[in-house]
Structure formats: C-alpha cells, structure tokens
Design an enzyme around this catalytic site. Sequence first.
Site, mmCIF file in Angstrom:
data_model
loop_
_atom_site.group_PDB
_atom_site.id
_atom_site.type_symbol
_atom_site.label_atom_id
_atom_site.label_comp_id
_atom_site.label_asym_id
_atom_site.label_seq_id
_atom_site.Cartn_x
_atom_site.Cartn_y
_atom_site.Cartn_z
ATOM 1 C CG ASP A 11 2.477 66.368 21.531
ATOM 2 O OD1 ASP A 11 3.465 65.759 21.044
ATOM 3 O OD2 ASP A 11 2.114 66.546 22.872
ATOM 4 C CG ASP A 130 9.279 58.579 26.681
ATOM 5 O OD1 ASP A 130 10.086 59.649 25.873
ATOM 6 O OD2 ASP A 130 8.075 58.352 26.958
#
Lengths: 260, 218
Positions: A11, A130
């Site tokens: 990230d 997702d």
Amino acid sequence: MLTRRIIPCFDVDKGRVVKGVSFVELRDAGDPVELARAYDREGADELVFLDITASSDDRETVYDMVAATADQVFIPFTVGGGIRSTADMKRMLELGADKVSINTAAVDRPDLVNEGAYRFGSQCIVVAIDARAVQGADDRWEVYVHGGRTPTGMDAVEWAREVVERGAGELLVTSMDADGHQAGYDIPMLRAISDAVSVPVIASGGAGNAEHMVEALDAGGADAVLAASIFHFGTCSIGEVKQQLADAGLPVRPVTESSY
Amino acid sequence: MTLPVVVIDYGAGNLRSVERALAHSGADVRITSDAASIEQAPAVVLPGVGAAADTMENLRERSLVEPIRDYIASGRPFLGVCMGLQALLEWSEEGGRQECLGIVPGHVAHFRASHLKVPHMGWNTVTWLRDHPLTVGIPQDSYFYFVHSFHPVLDDPAWALGETTYGVTFPSVVARENVVATQFHPEKSGTHGLQLYRNFVAWAAEEARAVPTADHAS
C-alpha cells in the site's frame, strides 16, 4: 512449465509504503523502490502497488514512484488505485508499469475495461474484485467498491465473467471477509471465479502462512497468490513459501541470485 | 565504446521497459521511428506487446515495414521481443488473417487447448536447442516472463533456438544469421533477461567490429 506466482503487495500513500514494513536490512522500509528491489532479490515473481493517496493533489508522487521502480526493477509490476480513465492508464504504462488494476472505476463505468483492453491490450488490464459472502448463501458473493465499504448488489462470479468478456486479462480477487484475518483465503469464492473465467486469477485476502497459499493455488484454482502482511512482517519469506509450494507439488520459479 | 542500439518506436507499450533494460545492459539506446536512423544502425530492437493487427498497422502507418525488411537484409543484428517476434512470421491468426513481415517462414497461432488459461501469463522455462551468442551464461531451462495469447509455428524448425511448453511446445526463441527474437519479455525476466540483453549487445558489438557500417566505423 508455467509456474504459480507469488506476489507481494504494497500500500502506497504519497509515494511511501505504509503499514509498517519490517523487512530485512533496509535502510528505508518506506521506500517503494528499495522494497521492490529487496523482494525481487528474494524471488518475488511480480509486484503490486496499491496507491491509497487520498488527495488528487498528491497524485504526482505515485507517478514518480512508478518511474523510479521501473528504472531499477526488472520484473513485472502492477499499479492500482485512483486509475479512472484510459489517460490514467496510459500514463502509468508509459512510466513503466506493466499492468494497471481497476476496481471501483470498472464498476462505475464497465466500458473502461473495453477501452483499456482495446487501446493497450488485455494483458495489461487487471480488474480487481472485492467481494463478501452473501449472508445465508454458501455459494454467492457480492461485489463491494470504495475499498470494500460500499455494496453494489452485483454477483462476484457474474461480474468476473463480464469483465473478462469485456477484455480483462487477469483478475485480482480479494475476499473482504478474509482480508486482514490471516486465517486463509476464501477458497470456495476463488474456485467459483477461477472456474468461471478463462484468464489468470490472483488470490488475495487472508494469507497467514504458506499453507494458505497452497490451498488457494490448489483447491482454489488460483494462478497466483498475493499477500502483504506475512511478507512485510517477516512471518515467512518468499523463499520459504516457494519451498512449501514445491513440496506440495506446485510448480514455482526457483529463487535465483539477482545480479543487478 | 558503447554500442548504439536503435529501438524502433511505433507506439509499443513496452518501449520504455526495453529501453531501460538495454541501457542497464550497456547499450547506448536510441529510440526512433525514423527510417534513416534504422538504416544506419549497427543494431536494432523491435519491441512489442498487444495485438498483431495493431502492431502491423502501426508499422505501416509509420512507413516502417520496408526499412525493417531492408535493415534485416543488410545482415546487421536484429532482436525482436514478444510481438516483435510474432511480426517476423508470414502471417498471424490474430484478428482473422493478419499479414506480417515474412522474415521467418511460418505463422502465429492461438493457444487452442480449452483447459488452458489464456493469456499464457507468468514465468516459464526455456530449453535451448543449440548454442548461440544470445544464450551465453544463461543455464538450460531458465525461467523467463511470458504474456501472450498466440505463439509461433515454424515451417522451418532450423529457426528454433529455444522452446517452451504451455499446452503445446512452441519455439520461444528464434534465431538465424543476424536475426534473433524472443516470445518472452527479457526486460521483465530479472537476471537472466538482462543477461540476454547483454549478450545481444555484446554480439552486436562483435558484428559491428567485423563489418563496420558507415555510421559506426571507428
């Protein structure tokens, strides 16, 4: 023989890797380029950068990061987060990213998948999905967007089929139920999606150990496994994971000495 | 001296990655779509990724087809990468029947076996079928990074330098006289990929010394 791929994920916020990485002998564990080089040396097969920079004013930082990574790392890498148009894709690819990953933007405007695949080729268009299990159903999963916060009412397997028809070359499938728990990937969801499409599937969300990765690749039918915490926190190294995969009879690329 | 290597710019997606890997391998990289620069180059690389139809269309639009054919006919070293290999065949199944450059006898076929995931994406092994300057220091069955949905089918097996198996066994490296080409992406294949670029640059430098061109006489 084509090997299964092990893919560390970072990230990145304002050009820096976040989620405290404690990785071997790095001068600067927040430097994406240094981390990318370290994982390359360890035998990572590919890398994924997820840009979580909130403000568009700071977006330039990710472009600098992509260019710097491409200058020094000679394995494929994917960039996701904040890519909303073919112009965004073009910029990332020209700076040296091999693939771009789109998620919410694809749900908002599915034609973006077609346009990206047409202009740049399916091989560089990854659609990230997702999803969460639908309560009371053991074989249905719902697509979520905005980092897993917003339900869409869409069926994940149907959505997977649709984006592949539209030209996605690869799917990055994350279980929002399993993500962060380190208790294993969502195997039934992976299996359902992998069986439904003809393109490679990357399993994401839930890796706690190498055994989980074996399950995702074997029972889950995934072509690659993505993980963040277990690599970043040193729970296991890529070399250890590859050894366990090989012991389980899965083809892996042996870790070779990097000479650059 | 550093060998100038011309990388042909026709809008290919992996242009910059090829440039970086060649620069890392000791080449003085010149990116160009100019026919005169190609004509005079001591070494040329044709990158490529994506679809055969787009590739040939882009080469035609930029009037690069004849300059590439002429360059190859000159006998100086030429390296094709991925779509830069497929473009060398006579035709491709991709998008109907796409006419290609016709340097290598044969065509380009889709991966047919229905149980395979396509594209063939990831690391796979290359088995060398003979010795060649391109393979120096790269062990047998080394791993390289592939991304493609079509593969070459050779009419003349003598062109094959390396082969790879994904459902079928196909030539993943072709080489004859001054022409070499890889189906995989050496610029994304880590250590062995960079070694392959170094080998190409060293081979081209050797050839340039043997047969100096007007541009490169020293």
